[in-house]
Motif scaffolding. Sequence first.
Motif, PDB file in Angstrom:
ATOM      1  N   ASP A   1       5.030 -14.806  55.025  1.00 54.81           N
ATOM      2  CA  ASP A   1       4.366 -14.118  55.845  1.00 54.81           C
ATOM      3  C   ASP A   1       4.146 -14.667  57.164  1.00 54.81           C
ATOM      4  OD1 ASP A   1       2.845 -12.165  56.996  1.00 54.81           O
ATOM      5  OD2 ASP A   1       0.747 -12.998  55.963  1.00 54.81           O
ATOM      6  N   ASN A   2       4.366 -14.003  58.079  1.00 50.04           N
ATOM      7  CA  ASN A   2       4.206 -14.619  59.384  1.00 50.04           C
ATOM      8  C   ASN A   2       5.014 -15.975  59.733  1.00 50.04           C
ATOM      9  OD1 ASN A   2       2.382 -12.789  60.434  1.00 50.04           O
ATOM     10  ND2 ASN A   2       0.646 -14.165  59.224  1.00 50.04           N
ATOM     11  N   ASP A   3       6.345 -15.894  59.278  1.00 47.63           N
ATOM     12  CA  ASP A   3       7.384 -16.741  59.329  1.00 47.63           C
ATOM     13  C   ASP A   3       8.381 -16.346  60.719  1.00 47.63           C
ATOM     14  OD1 ASP A   3       8.679 -18.935  57.507  1.00 47.63           O
ATOM     15  OD2 ASP A   3      10.123 -18.122  59.145  1.00 47.63           O
ATOM     16  N   THR A   4       8.409 -17.514  61.565  1.00 51.39           N
ATOM     17  CA  THR A   4       9.132 -17.266  63.002  1.00 51.39           C
ATOM     18  C   THR A   4      10.791 -16.906  62.788  1.00 51.39           C
ATOM     19  OG1 THR A   4       9.423 -19.709  63.190  1.00 51.39           O
ATOM     20  CG2 THR A   4       7.766 -18.702  64.080  1.00 51.39           C
ATOM     21  N   GLU A   5      11.103 -17.091  61.250  1.00 51.54           N
ATOM     22  CA  GLU A   5      12.432 -16.863  61.333  1.00 51.54           C
ATOM     23  C   GLU A   5      12.881 -15.856  60.419  1.00 51.54           C
ATOM     24  OE1 GLU A   5      16.539 -19.716  60.613  1.00 51.54           O
ATOM     25  OE2 GLU A   5      14.604 -20.415  59.719  1.00 51.54           O
ATOM     26  N   LEU A   6      11.964 -15.414  59.382  1.00 49.16           N
ATOM     27  CA  LEU A   6      12.170 -14.518  58.246  1.00 49.16           C
ATOM     28  C   LEU A   6      11.196 -13.239  58.503  1.00 49.16           C
ATOM     29  CD1 LEU A   6      12.349 -17.015  55.346  1.00 49.16           C
ATOM     30  CD2 LEU A   6      14.233 -16.066  56.361  1.00 49.16           C
ATOM     31  N   ALA A   7      11.665 -12.123  57.969  1.00 46.41           N
ATOM     32  CA  ALA A   7      10.686 -11.080  57.641  1.00 46.41           C
ATOM     33  C   ALA A   7       9.850 -11.314  56.679  1.00 46.41           C
ATOM     34  CB  ALA A   7      11.787  -9.877  57.821  1.00 46.41           C
ATOM     35  N   ASP A   8       8.826 -10.491  56.859  1.00 52.42           N
ATOM     36  CA  ASP A   8       7.775 -10.599  56.031  1.00 52.42           C
ATOM     37  C   ASP A   8       8.169  -9.907  54.557  1.00 52.42           C
ATOM     38  OD1 ASP A   8       6.364 -11.570  57.714  1.00 52.42           O
ATOM     39  OD2 ASP A   8       4.906 -10.137  57.906  1.00 52.42           O
ATOM     40  N   GLY A   9       7.966 -10.788  53.309  1.00 58.77           N
ATOM     41  CA  GLY A   9       8.275 -10.213  52.091  1.00 58.77           C
ATOM     42  C   GLY A   9       8.688 -11.053  50.945  1.00 58.77           C
ATOM     43  N   ARG A  10       9.227 -10.866  49.885  1.00 61.53           N
ATOM     44  CA  ARG A  10       9.352 -11.576  48.737  1.00 61.53           C
ATOM     45  C   ARG A  10      10.957 -12.495  48.954  1.00 61.53           C
ATOM     46  NH1 ARG A  10       8.853  -8.771  43.485  1.00 61.53           N
ATOM     47  NH2 ARG A  10       8.384 -10.636  42.418  1.00 61.53           N
ATOM     48  N   TYR A  11      11.104 -13.594  48.480  1.00 59.45           N
ATOM     49  CA  TYR A  11      12.286 -14.371  48.749  1.00 59.45           C
ATOM     50  C   TYR A  11      12.501 -15.151  47.512  1.00 59.45           C
ATOM     51  CZ  TYR A  11      12.580 -13.019  53.382  1.00 59.45           C
ATOM     52  OH  TYR A  11      12.689 -12.291  54.846  1.00 59.45           O
ATOM     53  N   VAL A  12      13.725 -15.067  46.875  1.00 64.88           N
ATOM     54  CA  VAL A  12      14.149 -16.021  45.994  1.00 64.88           C
ATOM     55  C   VAL A  12      14.389 -17.404  46.644  1.00 64.88           C
ATOM     56  CG1 VAL A  12      15.758 -16.665  44.132  1.00 64.88           C
ATOM     57  CG2 VAL A  12      14.910 -14.104  44.172  1.00 64.88           C
ATOM     58  N   GLU A  13      13.767 -18.232  46.048  1.00 67.86           N
ATOM     59  CA  GLU A  13      13.982 -19.844  46.728  1.00 67.86           C
ATOM     60  C   GLU A  13      15.008 -20.637  45.674  1.00 67.86           C
ATOM     61  OE1 GLU A  13      11.073 -22.514  48.320  1.00 67.86           O
ATOM     62  OE2 GLU A  13      11.604 -23.661  46.442  1.00 67.86           O
ATOM     63  N   ILE A  14      16.089 -21.043  46.106  1.00 70.41           N
ATOM     64  CA  ILE A  14      16.890 -21.765  45.213  1.00 70.41           C
ATOM     65  C   ILE A  14      16.895 -23.330  45.976  1.00 70.41           C
ATOM     66  CG2 ILE A  14      19.434 -22.325  44.672  1.00 70.41           C
ATOM     67  CD1 ILE A  14      20.093 -19.230  45.525  1.00 70.41           C
ATOM     68  N   CYS A  15      16.449 -24.106  45.152  1.00 68.67           N
ATOM     69  CA  CYS A  15      16.144 -25.359  45.643  1.00 68.67           C
ATOM     70  C   CYS A  15      17.015 -26.555  44.984  1.00 68.67           C
ATOM     71  CB  CYS A  15      14.687 -25.978  45.425  1.00 68.67           C
ATOM     72  SG  CYS A  15      14.253 -27.329  46.007  1.00 68.67           S
TER      73      CYS A  15
END
Length: 846
Positions: free
Chosen positions: A619-633
């Motif tokens: 949410d409120n990220d300068t690079e990404l649109a708001d929403g759900r993301y899968v994080e691969i770490c």
Amino acid sequence: MRESDAQPRREDAPATVLPKGADLSASSALPALVRVLLDNMAEGVSLSTEEGEICYANAALERMFDCKPGELVGQHVSAYKADAANQNPWIGAPVLAELKSKGAWTGERLNRRKDGDTFVTSSRISAVEIDGKTFWLCVQEDVTVRHQLEQTERQHQTRLSLAIEAGHLAVWELDLVTDEIAGSPQLNRVLGFPEDATPTAAEIRSRYYPGELTRLVRRARAARRRGERFEEEFRYLRPDGATRWLWLRAEAVVDDDGSPLRAIGVITDVTERKEAEIRRRALVELPDRFRELDDPADLAFAAAETLGRTLNVSRVGYGTVDPAAETITIERDWNAPGIRSLAGVLQFRDYGSYIEDLKRGETVVFDDAEKDPRTSATADALKAISAQAVVNMPVSEREGLVALLYLNHAEARVWTPGELALIREVADRTRAAIARREAEDRLHELNATLEARVEERTEELRQAQEALLQSQKMEAMGQLVAGLAHDFNNLLGAVVGAFELIRRRSEKPEEVVRFAEAGLQAAERGSKLTSQLLAFSRSQRIQVQPVIVCDVIEALRSLLERSLGPMIALQFRLNPDPVPVLSDPTQIEMMILNLAINARDAMPQGGTLTISTQIQEIDNDTELADGRYVEICVTDTGTGMDEETQRRAMEPFFTTKSIGKGTGLGLAQVYGSARQTGGTVRIDSRPGEGTAVRVLLACTDRPETTAPDEAKLEPSAISGPATVLLVDDDYDLRSVVASSLRTDGHSVFEARNGEEALALIETARPDAVLLDFAMPGMNGAELAEELGKRRPGLPMVFASGYADTDAIRAAVGADVPILRKPFRMEELRRELGRALAQQLAADMAK
């Protein structure tokens, strides 16, 4: 004194003008007349005893102190003073002292009304004798409003003075009758005179730049005729030789006949603003003039003329310098009216020693040749060529000093920083324009071959781009080879051993079957491994679709374990409730492999590599649109990165590996792949504490695309014997496939290449064709096209080890069946059966 401190009025005090003991003749009309006069005065009047008790107060005084009639009589005179009681027990010690010594006092006092408001009165107190007793007669006038006006005026004057000082404004007044001028202290600072000097109006006018005084007088008269306020900018030559721009604003004071008596106004120095404005105007004009010219000599002259007119100097020009001979050759220069040209060859030493500074690449500036130590001995020679003040700006190339931009002025003048900045800017732009024109001339000479060169270069760039896109994959492949070689040897060892045992124990069928099964399983493991490698290395378009990331990672588990080696402990922490993301499965594989290989290289002594997945709410990220993301770490326990390395880690071609160990495209490709689908990559690392690379991919509500399970596909048997044309350049594979088909009762014609296949097509009359894609000479797509011309509708099945099936389908059609090598015979039977059945159905429908 506070009101509570006032003496109470005595009950026996008569409400008369005089206290007890005072005697005015009752038959006299004077007391009544005095009483009437006093009661009707505008000023407040009171009479008090020597001790300060009020005997009489007129109506004006009662109104002044907001008291009822008779309320003040009997009170002490300090009852309504605003001073503190302990500071002024009566009416003030200085007042009392003056009354006793002079018999009178005049001054101002601060008073207080009953409601607490304060006001100022101007008071006149005098001593009077009545019946041998001394009384104080006080006359008071309320001057509060006047005080407020005076205070407001003082504040206004203070603010005006501060504003004038802050704005560097000088106020002046000129008597037009006597020609005498007066001004504020700032006037001398603006005009450049010493603070203690008293310049006359004539002295000031003599400092105006030539022609400026006449122009100002003409403009002032025109403004007066129009009834407008006069304001104007003009050039002024200060006593120190500096040329300044001043802004003048004036108004005339006239007599009853309308004749001007005085002129008053303000003046300030606006040199910096004016020079900036002139500089902008000159720099806007210069490109316009350059566009109209082609010859470099004309460009140089245009720049010289622009500088000369803008700065009002005597001469501007360019010259070619011979540092060894210490000469300058001038072809053409710009000169003001009355100034002769310097075209020709001049010796620097004839005009001073500043050639040494020019050789070092230093700009030479002097305001007065007579005062500069480099030119004082040759000042007369410089004055003779109208160059008492000079700016010499060297133009240097690789070989050193080659040319000179020079500005000359016939008289001494101060070169301001703004002027020098403009000269440098014009010099740089002129040099760039000349270089551009020369480059354009060279390009025109190459115009005949330009198109061919551009096409050739475009093709080279395209090929280089494709090579770059593949180079990162090849880098990863190269790093995988070392880890895979051991596994391939194990696989081949199992296959070779199995066949060796089959050959030695052919008389024991049960053992032959067991060893054949072991060899087949080993071969299938190798087939799966090579399929992964080929899929990783192939070049294809991105196919974005819903993908379960955890499934992709699980499919890579065995490949990662083999690739990373025994020194790396591999851990998986995958989300038990995965959701699909929009991405390309192959690109996700490439991301994981790239990050795993980078992590392995960061742990040369071994360590732990952890791959985890989780859902993140952004949410409120300068690079990404708001929403759900899968994080691969992907986390390692390696050497880590410093801030500079982290900042540049995802730049293409940036690498900390030694030459030959990497192209620097790994993280750049991971970042690019993530951004293509609306995700991103972020790095958390510290030197010596390992690195965590987090890939964020956008979730999707679309269901996952699942491929059909090959094991569940119903086989399509070939109904009856068929004639098959088998085309493959590999003898061993061709022999095995042909034997298998013959075992099933089919007739098989074998061909090593496309030429042999075309020679057999008419005599063999095959029912179907099984052909390889990658063959020497004519490839499978070309052969299929030719076969289709000779036998339209002939069923064909491709068998290929080529990774990019999209490329095959683009060449031969989207519906053609393709078998990936190595394949089982059951798969071959199924695909041939389908192809023949489809052709049979098509024939029956006709």
